[in-house]
Write a protein that holds these residues in place. Sequence first.
Motif, PDB file in Angstrom:
ATOM      1  N   GLN A 147       0.848  -1.186   0.000  1.00 45.50           N
ATOM      2  CA  GLN A 147       0.000   0.000   0.000  1.00 45.50           C
ATOM      3  C   GLN A 147       0.879   1.230   0.000  1.00 45.50           C
ATOM      4  O   GLN A 147       1.557   1.499   0.996  1.00 45.50           O
ATOM      5  N   ASN A 148       0.888   1.984  -1.090  1.00 46.76           N
ATOM      6  CA  ASN A 148       1.598   3.259  -1.020  1.00 46.76           C
ATOM      7  C   ASN A 148       0.634   4.334  -0.515  1.00 46.76           C
ATOM      8  O   ASN A 148      -0.503   4.041  -0.145  1.00 46.76           O
ATOM      9  N   HIS A 192      -2.715   4.421  -2.267  1.00 41.63           N
ATOM     10  CA  HIS A 192      -3.525   3.257  -1.893  1.00 41.63           C
ATOM     11  C   HIS A 192      -4.171   3.485  -0.538  1.00 41.63           C
ATOM     12  O   HIS A 192      -5.338   3.192  -0.333  1.00 41.63           O
ATOM     13  N   ARG A 222      11.361   2.471   5.272  1.00 43.27           N
ATOM     14  CA  ARG A 222      10.958   1.160   4.784  1.00 43.27           C
ATOM     15  C   ARG A 222      10.393   0.275   5.891  1.00 43.27           C
ATOM     16  O   ARG A 222       9.418  -0.425   5.678  1.00 43.27           O
ATOM     17  N   GLY A 271       6.511  -0.411   7.062  1.00 46.24           N
ATOM     18  CA  GLY A 271       6.543   0.674   6.082  1.00 46.24           C
ATOM     19  C   GLY A 271       5.938   1.944   6.631  1.00 46.24           C
ATOM     20  O   GLY A 271       4.924   1.917   7.316  1.00 46.24           O
ATOM     21  N   THR A 281       4.876   3.640   2.234  1.00 45.43           N
ATOM     22  CA  THR A 281       4.357   2.457   1.563  1.00 45.43           C
ATOM     23  C   THR A 281       4.276   1.334   2.582  1.00 45.43           C
ATOM     24  O   THR A 281       5.287   0.909   3.118  1.00 45.43           O
TER      25      THR A 281
END
Lengths: 514, 176
Positions: free
Chosen positions: A102-103, A106, A270, A288, A291
Amino acid sequence: MPPTTGPERRLHPSSFVFSMGRHLKALLVPGAAVIFTAGSSGRDWEVWLMGLLIPYAAAALARSLSFRYRFDGEEMVVRKGWIFRSERHIPYARIQNIDAVQNVFHRLLRVAEVRVETASGGEPEATMTVLPEDALEEMRRFVFAGRQAGAAPVAAGDDAAAAPAAPAAAADVLLRLSPREVLLYGFIESRGAIVMAGGAGLLWEFGVFDRIFASMNDGELVQRGLLRQIVRGTLGQGGVSPRIVLQTLAGFLVLLLVLRVLSMAWAFFRLHGFTLRRAGEDLRVDYGLLTRISGTIPLQRIQTLTVSDSPLHRLFGRVSVHVDTAGGDGGEAKPTKREPIAPLIASRDIDGLIGSLLPTVALTGDIRWERVHPRASRRAFIRTAVVATIGSLFLLFILRWWALAAVPILYAWAAIYALKYVANLGWSIVGDGIVFKSGWLWRRMTVARFAKIQVVTRAASPFDRRTGMASVKVDTAGAANAEHAVEIPFLPSETASTLTATLYAHAAQTAFRW
Amino acid sequence: MTSLDTEPSVADGLEHSLDPSWIELQRLVGWIVFAVLVPMLLIGVAITALVSQLPWWVNGLLLVAWAGVGIGLAWLAQRWPAIEFKYFRYRLDALGIDIRAGVVWRRLISVPRSRVQHIDVLQGPIERRFALATLSIYTAGTEFAKVDLPGLPYARAVKIRDHLLPGREHAADDGT
C-alpha cells in the motif's frame, strides 16, 4: 472437486487508475528527461507523451474491468482478459504467501495491491491491482480456512504443526520494532549503498556527472575513463604520495559515515512499525512508513531459517533472522529482496522466536556442535594463503617497496582467518532437522528440517581425498537467493558418509509438502 | 513407507554400474566431437598462418599445439569413457536412489523417493542406436532440481522410473 462455488468478486473501482499508474512510473524517468532536455526547443514532447498514454489507458481499463475472482471450496479461481481470456485455479494448499503493498495513494483510498504466490517461482500466481482492504482480509480468511480443510485428511508424517491449529487464534505478536530499533537496524545493516546507487543512477540518467566532471577539468569533457586517468596520473610520478593516501582514506571514512546515515533514513521509511505476528499457522509481517507492506507466510512453508550476525550486531547484542520460502521471490519480479522475518532481535530472545517458528526443531539451549576434521585449518590456510599471495603480488606491483610492510600482515591475516573460520564451523542434528554454522566475523547459522530436504550430496575433491575429507550439502526448495545454506566442508570422510546416509533416510521418511 | 514391488525389484540395495555399451556410446560421441573440432582448429591455424605475418617458428608452435589438442581429444574420446564408467554407480532401495559419479571430483547424490516430483526417460538419436536411455529425476530442490542418470537399458530405465515415482501412498500428498 470444488463442492461450492462462491460469488464472483471484482477489483476496486479505482483499479484502472493504479494499473495505469504502474505503467506511468516506467515512463516517468524518460519523460522527465525529455522535459529537461527538450525544454528549450518547443513543447512537442507533450504530444507524443499523450499519444503513448492512450493505448496504455485502454489496456489498463480492459484489464481491470475484466478481472474476476472467486473462492471455491478448495481453490481460488481468477478469471481475466478481454480478448484473450484466462481462468486460473489456485488451490489454497499451494499458496505460499499473500503479500500486500500500500503506497500513500492506496492508503488514502483504503485499497491495496495484492500478490498471491505459489512455489512455481518467478512471477506471482496472481497480482491484483487493487483490492479494498476488507477484501484482502476476506481473502486471507478464505485461504487460511481452505488450507485447514484441505490439510486435515493428509495426516502425513511431516508437519504436525498443520493439523491441530487453534481456530484462527488471535494474532500474538512475536516481534515489534520500535523506531529506535529500526534506526539501529539501518545503522548495522548499512543499506545506504542502495540509496546511493539509486541516486547515482538518477543523476547519471540526467547527465549531471558529465557536467560536473567537465567543470572540474576546465570544460574539457572527460568521459568514463576518469578513474583510470587518476590512477595513471598518480602512478606515473613514481608511486603514491602519503598525502594522497591520507586524503583518500579520509574521503572513504566520510563516505562510510554518509552511507550509514542514508541507511538509517532508508530503514526508517521502509521498516517503520515492523511487526511480526503469528495468527494460527500463518505469519503476518507488516511494515513501512509511507508504503505499507504486509506479507503472509504459512509457517509450514518455511524451508530454511538463517540466523546471522556481524561484529556490529554483537556490539549491540542483536541478531537478524531470515527465512526462505519456496515462494516466487524471483529476482526481477520484485524491486527488492524480501525483508528478514526478524530484521533485528535481541540475542537472548532468539530461542523463543525460533521455538515459535520451528517448534519441532530443538534449537533452544545448548547445541552439541560437531566439529570438522582436525586438519581442516591447514586446508583452510592453504586457501587463504593463495588469496594473500595474489594480494601481495598486486600490492608489490602498485606500491613497490612499500608493499614489503604489508605482506607479513596479509599472511598473518590469512593464518588467523583460517584458524578462526575453522574454529567456528559446526553442525548438529537437532530434533527433526540439521543446523550448520559458519563464519568468523560475519556468522551465519542455518536450520533445515528433514521434511524440507530435497537432495543430499556428498562431494570429495582431489584435495579432500588426499586428506581423507569430504563435504556434505543439503539442497532445499527456493534456495537460489538463500543467505546461507547447509553446506559443510572439511568433514572426515566417514562422518560425511554417515551424515549423508542419515539425512537421506530422515528425509525419505517424511513427506514433502511445499 | 514400504515398497510396493512384487516382481524381482530394481530396489535391491546393491550398487550397479551403467550398461557397458554406454562406454561405446560415449566413445562415439567423443569421436564426433573430435571430427568436428579438430578440422575446424586446423582451418583456424591455417588462416592465422596465412593472414598474419608471423615468423615460421610461431606457426610451427601453433601446429604443435593443434596436434596436442588433437591427441588430447582423441585420448578423451577413446580412453576417458571407460575411466568414467568405472566411477559411475547407482543404487536403489526402498527409500530412493543414490548416484555416484565423477573421476576427479567425486560426488554422491542421494534423492529420496518422497522428493521426486516427476521423471523423464529420454532417448536421443545416438542412445536409440545403443538401446540406451537417460533417466532425468526432477525434485523441488534448487541446485539439484534435475538429476540425470545416463546409460541405462531402456526397459530398466522405465522400471526404475516406476519404482521411484510416488505410489499410492502419496496420492493424498499435495506436493506437485
